[in-house]
Design a protein around this motif. Sequence first.
Motif, short mmCIF file in Angstrom:
data_model
loop_
_atom_site.label_atom_id
_atom_site.label_comp_id
_atom_site.label_asym_id
_atom_site.label_seq_id
_atom_site.Cartn_x
_atom_site.Cartn_y
_atom_site.Cartn_z
N ILE A 131 0.86 -1.19 0.00
CA ILE A 131 0.00 0.00 0.00
C ILE A 131 0.89 1.24 0.00
O ILE A 131 1.82 1.34 0.81
CB ILE A 131 -0.91 0.04 1.25
N LEU A 132 0.62 2.14 -0.91
CA LEU A 132 1.29 3.45 -0.91
C LEU A 132 0.24 4.51 -0.67
O LEU A 132 -0.76 4.60 -1.38
CB LEU A 132 1.98 3.71 -2.25
N VAL A 133 0.46 5.34 0.36
CA VAL A 133 -0.44 6.45 0.64
C VAL A 133 0.31 7.75 0.34
O VAL A 133 1.19 8.17 1.09
CB VAL A 133 -0.92 6.45 2.11
N ASN A 134 0.00 8.33 -0.80
CA ASN A 134 0.61 9.60 -1.20
C ASN A 134 -0.15 10.73 -0.51
O ASN A 134 -1.06 11.34 -1.07
CB ASN A 134 0.54 9.76 -2.72
N ASN A 135 0.26 10.99 0.71
CA ASN A 135 -0.44 11.98 1.52
C ASN A 135 0.28 13.32 1.61
O ASN A 135 -0.36 14.36 1.79
CB ASN A 135 -0.61 11.43 2.95
N VAL A 136 1.61 13.32 1.46
CA VAL A 136 2.37 14.56 1.68
C VAL A 136 1.84 15.69 0.79
O VAL A 136 1.51 15.48 -0.38
CB VAL A 136 3.88 14.33 1.44
N GLY A 137 1.73 16.86 1.38
CA GLY A 137 1.23 18.01 0.63
C GLY A 137 1.53 19.29 1.36
O GLY A 137 1.76 19.31 2.56
N VAL A 177 2.97 -4.73 -9.47
CA VAL A 177 2.55 -5.50 -10.66
C VAL A 177 3.19 -6.88 -10.64
O VAL A 177 2.55 -7.89 -10.96
CB VAL A 177 2.92 -4.73 -11.95
N ALA A 178 4.46 -6.95 -10.28
CA ALA A 178 5.16 -8.24 -10.22
C ALA A 178 4.50 -9.18 -9.22
O ALA A 178 4.44 -10.40 -9.44
CB ALA A 178 6.63 -8.02 -9.86
N ARG A 179 3.99 -8.63 -8.11
CA ARG A 179 3.31 -9.45 -7.09
C ARG A 179 1.84 -9.66 -7.40
O ARG A 179 1.16 -10.44 -6.73
CB ARG A 179 3.47 -8.80 -5.71
N GLY A 180 1.30 -8.91 -8.36
CA GLY A 180 -0.08 -9.07 -8.78
C GLY A 180 -1.10 -8.46 -7.83
O GLY A 180 -2.29 -8.79 -7.89
N ARG A 181 -0.66 -7.55 -6.95
CA ARG A 181 -1.58 -6.91 -6.02
C ARG A 181 -0.95 -5.65 -5.45
O ARG A 181 0.28 -5.49 -5.48
CB ARG A 181 -1.96 -7.85 -4.87
N GLY A 182 -1.80 -4.78 -4.94
CA GLY A 182 -1.29 -3.55 -4.33
C GLY A 182 -2.35 -2.46 -4.39
O GLY A 182 -3.36 -2.58 -5.08
N ALA A 183 -2.10 -1.41 -3.64
CA ALA A 183 -3.02 -0.27 -3.61
C ALA A 183 -2.23 1.03 -3.54
O ALA A 183 -1.24 1.12 -2.80
CB ALA A 183 -3.96 -0.37 -2.42
N VAL A 184 -2.67 2.01 -4.32
CA VAL A 184 -2.10 3.35 -4.28
C VAL A 184 -3.23 4.31 -3.90
O VAL A 184 -4.27 4.33 -4.56
CB VAL A 184 -1.49 3.76 -5.64
N VAL A 185 -3.03 5.05 -2.82
CA VAL A 185 -4.02 6.03 -2.37
C VAL A 185 -3.43 7.42 -2.57
O VAL A 185 -2.42 7.77 -1.95
CB VAL A 185 -4.37 5.83 -0.88
N ILE A 225 -3.94 -3.71 -9.47
CA ILE A 225 -3.61 -2.60 -8.57
C ILE A 225 -4.84 -1.73 -8.34
O ILE A 225 -5.46 -1.25 -9.30
CB ILE A 225 -2.46 -1.73 -9.13
N HIS A 226 -5.19 -1.54 -7.07
CA HIS A 226 -6.30 -0.66 -6.72
C HIS A 226 -5.76 0.76 -6.55
O HIS A 226 -4.87 1.00 -5.73
CB HIS A 226 -6.95 -1.13 -5.41
N VAL A 227 -6.24 1.69 -7.35
CA VAL A 227 -5.76 3.07 -7.31
C VAL A 227 -6.91 3.96 -6.86
O VAL A 227 -7.90 4.13 -7.58
CB VAL A 227 -5.23 3.52 -8.69
N GLN A 228 -6.78 4.51 -5.66
CA GLN A 228 -7.88 5.28 -5.06
C GLN A 228 -7.60 6.77 -5.07
O GLN A 228 -6.50 7.22 -4.74
CB GLN A 228 -8.12 4.82 -3.61
N HIS A 229 -8.62 7.50 -5.43
CA HIS A 229 -8.58 8.96 -5.39
C HIS A 229 -9.32 9.39 -4.13
O HIS A 229 -10.53 9.20 -4.01
CB HIS A 229 -9.26 9.52 -6.64
N LEU A 230 -8.58 9.96 -3.16
CA LEU A 230 -9.15 10.36 -1.88
C LEU A 230 -9.18 11.88 -1.83
O LEU A 230 -8.13 12.53 -1.90
CB LEU A 230 -8.29 9.80 -0.74
#
Length: 333
Positions: A131-137, A177-185, A225-230
Amino acid sequence: MFLILLLALVGLVAVVLALLDTLWSPLQLISSYLMPYFLPSEVQPLSKKFGQWAVVTGGTDGIGKNYAMELAQRGISLVIISRNPDKLKTVAGEIEKRYGVKAKTVVADFSKGPEVYAHIEEQIRDIPVGILVNNVGVQYDYPMEVCEVPLSKTWELIHVNVGAVTCMTRLVLDGMVARGRGAVVNVSSGSELQPLPLMTIYAATKAYIQSFTMSVREEYGPKGIHVQHLSPLFVSTKMNSFSQQLLEGNLLVPDAAAYARQAVITLGRVDNTTGYWLHGLQYTLIKIPPVWIRTKIGTHLNRQFRRDYDENSKVKSHVVPDSEIVEDLVNAL
């Protein structure tokens, strides 16, 4: 007669599509909260669904810190990235002590631009990031017109709000992608909904995040890959400190802990969301007026924030230190 019926049909289809576009996110948000109660078998632990490790940028304050805590509570080990080593050490220690998971820290100042990413890549090279949470702003210090924004602040907004979400996503996607799963928020903001005068550059960076997230989802969704727009609206954090007087005590403005609690529930279940049910209602209502009206409303709101900031600054500048008061009394005697 046929032409009238055809136009009426086209109008009806347009209205239905507009309603679906407006209501889809709130409906997804509601379903994400209800799913654990009605379809518990469909709800997988995040560690099983995406992996054991998460990276959270800007994880020492506000939404980022509390989002990291929520992930840790669910058994996820963390890599927390921030520029303040002391805060990193404190937050990591708290997470490990309270939740019994691993917490690795990486010191990186995203405002420096491209130079920070080789160091980050080296630090997370052997970690299977699920899981990657791109929160910095970063936000403006207070509302101002474009030519008032210092050039250094302009580049800080671009490097942190645009560069970090782009480069961090690139860093982790191949492994996912290599592991076939993941999430980017990707954490955006309600300011993406329209141009926002007096916060022009900030709002533009958030519109970028929205566009970037939706495009990456189309590219990598089919690869698991689940890519979420928060997209939160106002949350009571240091980032919005210039507006606290106007927002204080507002039921529509949760603190970071309350926001993160609800936002994490949506992970893996909702593609586009505000993350907070009251924000979902606001977001839906905001989208009803045309963009030019939203822009005018945003301008009016930011001018009010600017007036409040200027007024507070004047009050602070007129506060006389105690030492000066004593000195004046001594002189008078």
